[in-house]
Design an enzyme around this catalytic site. Structure first.
Site, PDB file in Angstrom:
ATOM      1  N   HIS A 186     141.663 137.066 -26.440  1.00 25.46           N
ATOM      2  CA  HIS A 186     142.108 135.955 -27.296  1.00 25.46           C
ATOM      3  C   HIS A 186     143.460 135.426 -26.810  1.00 25.46           C
ATOM      4  CE1 HIS A 186     139.561 138.179 -30.386  1.00 25.46           C
ATOM      5  NE2 HIS A 186     139.051 136.966 -30.413  1.00 25.46           N
ATOM      6  N   LYS A 208     133.076 134.775 -22.299  1.00 24.37           N
ATOM      7  CA  LYS A 208     132.237 135.935 -22.632  1.00 24.37           C
ATOM      8  C   LYS A 208     131.070 135.523 -23.532  1.00 24.37           C
ATOM      9  CE  LYS A 208     133.127 139.204 -25.706  1.00 24.37           C
ATOM     10  NZ  LYS A 208     131.877 139.419 -26.479  1.00 24.37           N
ATOM     11  N   VAL A 214     138.259 138.482 -20.166  1.00 24.14           N
ATOM     12  CA  VAL A 214     139.246 139.506 -19.807  1.00 24.14           C
ATOM     13  C   VAL A 214     138.553 140.869 -19.946  1.00 24.14           C
ATOM     14  CG1 VAL A 214     141.493 140.529 -20.373  1.00 24.14           C
ATOM     15  CG2 VAL A 214     141.143 138.050 -20.597  1.00 24.14           C
ATOM     16  N   LEU A 266     136.418 142.616 -22.938  1.00 26.04           N
ATOM     17  CA  LEU A 266     137.118 142.830 -24.206  1.00 26.04           C
ATOM     18  C   LEU A 266     136.352 142.153 -25.338  1.00 26.04           C
ATOM     19  CD1 LEU A 266     140.942 142.509 -23.476  1.00 26.04           C
ATOM     20  CD2 LEU A 266     139.406 144.447 -23.196  1.00 26.04           C
ATOM     21  N   SER A 267     136.284 142.839 -26.457  1.00 25.03           N
ATOM     22  CA  SER A 267     135.588 142.317 -27.630  1.00 25.03           C
ATOM     23  C   SER A 267     136.211 142.970 -28.861  1.00 25.03           C
ATOM     24  CB  SER A 267     134.101 142.695 -27.558  1.00 25.03           C
ATOM     25  OG  SER A 267     133.510 142.596 -28.835  1.00 25.03           O
ATOM     26  N   SER A 268     136.250 142.217 -29.951  1.00 22.75           N
ATOM     27  CA  SER A 268     136.786 142.806 -31.191  1.00 22.75           C
ATOM     28  C   SER A 268     135.903 143.953 -31.656  1.00 22.75           C
ATOM     29  CB  SER A 268     136.871 141.747 -32.287  1.00 22.75           C
ATOM     30  OG  SER A 268     137.683 140.684 -31.849  1.00 22.75           O
TER      31      SER A 268
END
Ligand code: PAF
Length: 288
Positions: free
Chosen positions: A40, A152, A179, A187-189
């Site tokens: 983000h 993504k 990223v 990367l992911s929440s």
């Protein structure tokens, strides 16, 4: 240190942006559901390069979650998100569900048509229409010159661009590269849901995509076969369950699966459930 100003109301953010636009400022919106990570922040940094005023929206949009999905347990970390945005964002728009949907879920929806029913849309019925509806609302509320999205979510980027073209929305959509962690995991929440074994196994998504990309010179079937072989090998060997949802290769212009005769740039996409967590990833490949 400059903290972003937090605005909770539609009237408030409109007022801020109108004042900025009136003095000639260029405005960028970074729509997010919070639980911000370095991916983000890359969007926010790119927004800062393009615009004078950077607005980050933080709203976990109920409309884009299915009845059995993770809406309730989706991470909500507003204080940490605000700290992460110090010196990066000017404004944070963090509306409540009642502010966004005062009469409950909207009757009017934006639909993404056929592409919204494929791949993630097939696995998550209604997801993309819910996403497009809230993005259309956010674009109308904030009225930015630029809106930033992570590559993504390649199908999301395609559908947002399609909506902006189809509905003549006056905004430029900017996609920013994924990223990754050191081992390649995007990367992911949702990565925070992965426990030790699942975290190790989750690397299978990016590795399968890399294998598909390496085999793509022999055609789409060869690329898919290489990716699938990797998923099978990791599923068998890892302590965590890896359940493939889809591995597909699509034409970036149409987002439809490429035919075997296709030659040229394409996107390989993967979705899998690793342990309890559903993850997605994608990579650019060149077929032939
Ligand atoms: O990508 C996301 O986080 C969401 O789909 C978005 C674009 C913020 C809409 O809720």
């Amino acid at each position: 240190m400059t903290e972003p100003r937090v605005v909770h109301t539609i009237a408030g953010i409109r007022d801020e942006v109108q004042h900025a636009r009136a003095r000639g400022a260029r405005v960028a919106l970074v729509p997010t559901m919070g639980a911000l990570h370095a991916g983000h922040l890359a969007l926010v940094r790119r927004a800062r390069e393009l615009a004078d005023v950077v607005v980050v929206s933080i709203f976990v949009n109920p409309l884009q979650f299915g009845p059995n999905e993770d809406f309730e347990r989706y991470p909500r970390t507003l204080d940490a998100d605000l700290t992460a945005l110090d010196d990066l964002a000017d404004l944070v728009f963090a509306p409540s569900a009642a502010e966004m949907y005062p009469s409950g879920p909207t009757q009017t929806r934006v639909t993404g048509g056929e592409v919204a029913e494929l791949l993630d849309g097939a696995s998550r019925p209604g997801h993309f229409d819910g996403m497009l509806t809230v993005v259309a609302k956010l674009l109308n509320i904030v009225q930015p010159h630029f809106a930033m999205f992570g590559q993504k979510d390649a199908q999301q980027v395609f559908l947002v661009r399609q909506m902006v073209t189809d509905l003549n929305l006056p905004v430029s959509i900017e996609a920013v590269e994924t990223v990754r962690e050191g081992d390649g995991l995007a990367l992911s929440s949702r990565n925070g849901f992965l426990d030790g074994q699942a975290r190790k196994a989750a690397v299978v998504l990016s590795v399968a995509l890399a294998d598909a990309a390496a085999a793509a010179h022999d055609g789409a079937s060869a690329a898919l076969a290489a990716g699938l072989e990797r998923v099978d090998a990791v599923s068998g060997a890892s302590g965590a369950t890896v359940k493939l949802d889809y591995l597909a290769i699509v034409d970036p212009q149409t987002f439809r699966s490429v035919a075997e005769a296709y030659r040229g740039p394409a996107i390989a996409l993967i979705a899998a459930r690793v342990g309890e967590t559903r993850l997605i990833d994608n990579a650019s490949v060149v077929i032939g």
